[in-house]
Design a protein around this motif. Structure first.
Motif, mmCIF file in Angstrom:
data_model
loop_
_atom_site.group_PDB
_atom_site.id
_atom_site.type_symbol
_atom_site.label_atom_id
_atom_site.label_comp_id
_atom_site.label_asym_id
_atom_site.label_seq_id
_atom_site.Cartn_x
_atom_site.Cartn_y
_atom_site.Cartn_z
ATOM 1 N N LYS A 447 0.825 -1.206 0.000
ATOM 2 C CA LYS A 447 0.000 0.000 0.000
ATOM 3 C C LYS A 447 0.860 1.258 0.000
ATOM 4 O O LYS A 447 0.394 2.347 -0.325
ATOM 5 N N ASN A 448 2.139 1.122 0.398
ATOM 6 C CA ASN A 448 3.089 2.234 0.430
ATOM 7 C C ASN A 448 2.582 3.374 1.325
ATOM 8 O O ASN A 448 2.554 4.539 0.948
ATOM 9 N N GLY A 449 2.211 3.013 2.541
ATOM 10 C CA GLY A 449 1.790 4.014 3.519
ATOM 11 C C GLY A 449 0.533 4.739 3.113
ATOM 12 O O GLY A 449 -0.449 4.139 2.649
ATOM 13 N N ASN A 450 0.553 6.058 3.262
ATOM 14 C CA ASN A 450 -0.650 6.845 2.964
ATOM 15 C C ASN A 450 -0.890 7.027 1.468
ATOM 16 O O ASN A 450 -1.851 7.683 1.078
ATOM 17 N N ASP A 451 -0.032 6.405 0.612
ATOM 18 C CA ASP A 451 -0.360 6.367 -0.818
ATOM 19 C C ASP A 451 -1.553 5.460 -1.071
ATOM 20 O O ASP A 451 -2.239 5.593 -2.089
ATOM 21 N N ASN A 452 -1.766 4.496 -0.167
ATOM 22 C CA ASN A 452 -2.929 3.610 -0.204
ATOM 23 C C ASN A 452 -3.083 2.900 -1.550
ATOM 24 O O ASN A 452 -4.171 2.821 -2.132
ATOM 25 N N LEU A 453 -1.966 2.330 -2.060
ATOM 26 C CA LEU A 453 -2.014 1.576 -3.311
ATOM 27 C C LEU A 453 -2.722 0.239 -3.098
ATOM 28 O O LEU A 453 -2.854 -0.239 -1.973
ATOM 29 N N ASP A 454 -3.152 -0.380 -4.197
ATOM 30 C CA ASP A 454 -3.855 -1.651 -4.109
ATOM 31 C C ASP A 454 -2.912 -2.765 -3.658
ATOM 32 O O ASP A 454 -1.722 -2.775 -4.005
ATOM 33 N N LYS A 455 -3.457 -3.731 -2.930
ATOM 34 C CA LYS A 455 -2.674 -4.894 -2.492
ATOM 35 C C LYS A 455 -3.562 -6.145 -2.481
ATOM 36 O O LYS A 455 -3.602 -6.908 -1.525
ATOM 37 N N GLY A 456 -4.239 -6.399 -3.579
ATOM 38 C CA GLY A 456 -5.154 -7.522 -3.649
ATOM 39 C C GLY A 456 -4.449 -8.860 -3.783
ATOM 40 O O GLY A 456 -3.312 -8.956 -4.262
ATOM 41 N N PHE A 457 -5.145 -9.926 -3.375
ATOM 42 C CA PHE A 457 -4.639 -11.295 -3.493
ATOM 43 C C PHE A 457 -4.383 -11.638 -4.958
ATOM 44 O O PHE A 457 -5.122 -11.209 -5.861
ATOM 45 N N THR A 458 -3.339 -12.418 -5.200
ATOM 46 C CA THR A 458 -3.081 -12.903 -6.554
ATOM 47 C C THR A 458 -2.544 -14.326 -6.496
ATOM 48 O O THR A 458 -2.101 -14.804 -5.439
ATOM 49 N N PHE A 459 -2.599 -15.009 -7.630
ATOM 50 C CA PHE A 459 -2.091 -16.373 -7.712
ATOM 51 C C PHE A 459 -1.446 -16.592 -9.073
ATOM 52 O O PHE A 459 -1.670 -15.825 -10.028
ATOM 53 N N GLY A 460 -0.661 -17.621 -9.170
ATOM 54 C CA GLY A 460 0.000 -17.955 -10.425
ATOM 55 C C GLY A 460 0.046 -19.448 -10.649
ATOM 56 O O GLY A 460 -0.107 -20.252 -9.711
ATOM 57 N N PHE A 461 0.248 -19.839 -11.916
ATOM 58 C CA PHE A 461 0.370 -21.244 -12.288
ATOM 59 C C PHE A 461 1.485 -21.375 -13.307
ATOM 60 O O PHE A 461 1.642 -20.526 -14.198
ATOM 61 N N ALA A 462 2.275 -22.427 -13.178
ATOM 62 C CA ALA A 462 3.335 -22.699 -14.144
ATOM 63 C C ALA A 462 3.432 -24.200 -14.390
ATOM 64 O O ALA A 462 3.319 -25.003 -13.449
ATOM 65 N N SER A 463 3.611 -24.560 -15.645
ATOM 66 C CA SER A 463 3.874 -25.940 -16.036
ATOM 67 C C SER A 463 5.102 -25.924 -16.942
ATOM 68 O O SER A 463 5.112 -25.238 -17.963
ATOM 69 N N LYS A 464 6.136 -26.660 -16.564
ATOM 70 C CA LYS A 464 7.386 -26.578 -17.300
ATOM 71 C C LYS A 464 8.059 -27.951 -17.364
ATOM 72 O O LYS A 464 8.036 -28.723 -16.400
ATOM 73 N N ALA A 465 8.627 -28.226 -18.518
ATOM 74 C CA ALA A 465 9.319 -29.500 -18.752
ATOM 75 C C ALA A 465 10.705 -29.229 -19.311
ATOM 76 O O ALA A 465 10.892 -28.287 -20.093
ATOM 77 N N ALA A 466 11.671 -30.032 -18.889
ATOM 78 C CA ALA A 466 13.050 -29.838 -19.341
ATOM 79 C C ALA A 466 13.704 -31.186 -19.600
ATOM 80 O O ALA A 466 13.459 -32.164 -18.881
ATOM 81 N N ILE A 467 14.538 -31.224 -20.642
ATOM 82 C CA ILE A 467 15.306 -32.408 -20.997
ATOM 83 C C ILE A 467 16.755 -31.970 -21.172
ATOM 84 O O ILE A 467 17.049 -31.033 -21.934
ATOM 85 N N SER A 468 17.657 -32.591 -20.458
ATOM 86 C CA SER A 468 19.094 -32.320 -20.636
ATOM 87 C C SER A 468 19.771 -33.567 -21.179
ATOM 88 O O SER A 468 19.371 -34.691 -20.878
ATOM 89 N N PHE A 469 20.799 -33.365 -21.982
ATOM 90 C CA PHE A 469 21.482 -34.500 -22.607
ATOM 91 C C PHE A 469 22.951 -34.177 -22.810
ATOM 92 O O PHE A 469 23.386 -33.048 -22.588
#
Length: 469
Positions: A447-469
């Motif tokens: 919120k940055n003090g009296n600037d009163n910025l937004d601070k709403g809940f958030t979420f994320g999703f990631a799906s990742k695949a890797a192959i090393s050789f």
């Protein structure tokens, strides 16, 4: 362009394997990675600036074995990121160059266009009985990777390289490596350069599971070669608190690492310090650096159990608005959470990291280019081996700011709590598929003090695949 470069590479392979080149052999290694990432509301407010993107990436690393102990190593990066060209992030899934070229029309094109093959490494190694010579553009890494990371992890998006000459002297479990490098040259003439001088002293024993090391590096550069980004409201010059570049650079960085392993647990600790002059000025005053960071990892291995535990904690200083810049940024490969310190969040540069990233890029139009900085964090995690190939991992991350961005007395330092849930499928040591869900409950600091910025809940999703050789 891609076809021409591949033909050249194939031609080189044929030449090296021909009868005329029987004294040499060629050894290949590499890796492929595909990732999909979504972050619901990185702005923590309105507009949400939601992100949803995929990346696709391949690297090939041929090693020419010219003679016993004499190797030439290189690395080709394929489908490079156009937004982050000197990285291993990969190109955006669906990005169509045909819509950019003159007369192009991405919607009606029959293909996705093409990208260049880039070379990120090329160096010579000469191995001897008590040491090794390294010459060229080589990867560099130290300790936990808190400050220096070569990007060898399966899902690392960044890497550190050096144009350097170094000699590694090995005596038992000790080695000493002095190095001389050049980070920037403005041309063929002498004087317009940024140079580095460093040394690494390290003890590492597998028998007693001990690690002790120090790396010290001095970077010097003339003002004409610094090339800080200028001219925008988010420039690196202004992020340092300056208005121009009128002085030479002279920066000292020192890192220590300590590690010890026991039957029941093991731990590693790294500390990094930076001081010196940036070359940036405000009026007639030079702006220096005066920051440090600490990182610790504590592990309890599973052994006969299906459960193992890990705790990561650390801190990095932030800018305190004095004449010197007091911030310290970890390497971007050092991730402790899926969202926090990984993706840009909130409506200000709370972490003071515009000095090491492109501040002109928006929150919703950037990848995971954030760093640990201006914060204290505590991140315990527990891992359960569901089966031989599937692990379930839960991590809680709590964090606080070191320095607030608002001088008002009611500004909070609480960044909040993040809960990450990972499902890891390991087909083998070289093939992994990871699915992640991150839930962020922002604290009052956003919120940055009296600037009163937004601070709403958030979420994320990631799906990742890797192959090393």
């Amino acid at each position: 362009m891609l076809n021409k470069n591949l033909l050249k590479a194939l031609g080189l392979s044929v030449a090296l394997l021909s009868p005329a080149a029987q004294a040499m052999s060629l050894d290949w290694s590499g890796g492929y990675r595909f990732e999909w990432t979504e972050v619901d509301r990185p702005s923590l407010g309105t507009p949400t600036e939601r992100k949803a993107y995929g990346t696709n990436y391949l690297y090939l690393s041929p090693k020419v074995i010219a003679a016993d102990g004499v190797n030439v190593v290189s690395r080709f990066d394929i489908l490079n990121s156009q937004a982050y060209p000197n990285s291993q992030l990969g190109d955006i899934w669906g990005l169509n160059n045909n819509g950019v070229a003159p007369g192009g029309n991405a919607a009606n094109s029959s293909n996705q266009g093409s990208t260049d093959v880039r070379v990120s490494q090329l160096y010579l190694t000469v191995n001897q009985e008590y040491g090794a010579l390294i010459v060229g553009r080589a990867p560099f890494e130290f300790g936990l990777g808190m400050t220096y990371s070569s990007g060898k992890g399966m899902f690392d998006h960044w890497y550190d390289t050096r144009d350097m000459v170094a000699y590694k002297i090995v005596v038992g479990d000790w080695f000493f490596m002095p190095s001389l490098g050049r980070k920037q040259s403005t041309g063929f003439g002498q004087g317009g350069s940024v140079t580095t001088m460093g040394f690494q002293l390290q003890y590492e024993s597998e028998e007693n599971k001990s690690l002790l090391g120090i790396y010290q590096e001095t970077t010097k550069g003339v003002k004409e070669a610094l090339h800080y980004t200028q001219g925008t409201a988010t420039s690196q010059v202004e992020s340092y608190g300056g208005d121009s570049v009128n002085s030479n650079m002279n920066i000292q960085r020192t890192n220590f690492v300590l590690g010890r392993g026991f039957d029941a647990f093991d731990f590693k600790f790294e500390a990094g310090f930076q001081t010196g002059e940036t070359g940036v000025t405000t009026g007639t005053k030079d702006i220096g650096l005066n920051g440090y960071g600490l990182a610790m990892e504590f592990n309890v291995p599973a052994k006969e159990s299906k459960w193992d535990y890990r705790v990561r904690l650390g801190m990095a200083t932030g800018d305190d608005s004095s004449n010197d810049f007091g911030g310290y940024a970890f390497n971007r490969n050092y991730d402790v959470a899926m969202l926090l310190f990984n993706h840009r969040l909130g409506q200000k540069d709370f972490l003071n990291t515009n000095v090491v990233k492109d501040g002109a890029m928006g929150i919703g139009n950037s990848a995971d280019d954030e760093s640990i900085s201006n914060t204290f964090y505590f991140a315990p995690s527990v891992n359960y081996a569901w089966s031989e190939r599937i692990d379930l991992r839960n991590t809680l991350v709590y964090a606080q700011l070191m320095q607030t961005q608002n001088s008002s007395v009611d500004s909070s330092k609480d960044l909040g709590l993040e809960w990450d849930i990972d499902v890891v499928y390991k087909h083998s040591d070289r093939i992994q598929w990871v699915n992640q869900v991150g839930l962020l409950f922002p604290g009052e600091a956003w919120k940055n003090g009296n600037d009163n910025l937004d601070k709403g809940f958030t979420f994320g999703f990631a799906s990742k695949a890797a192959i090393s050789f």
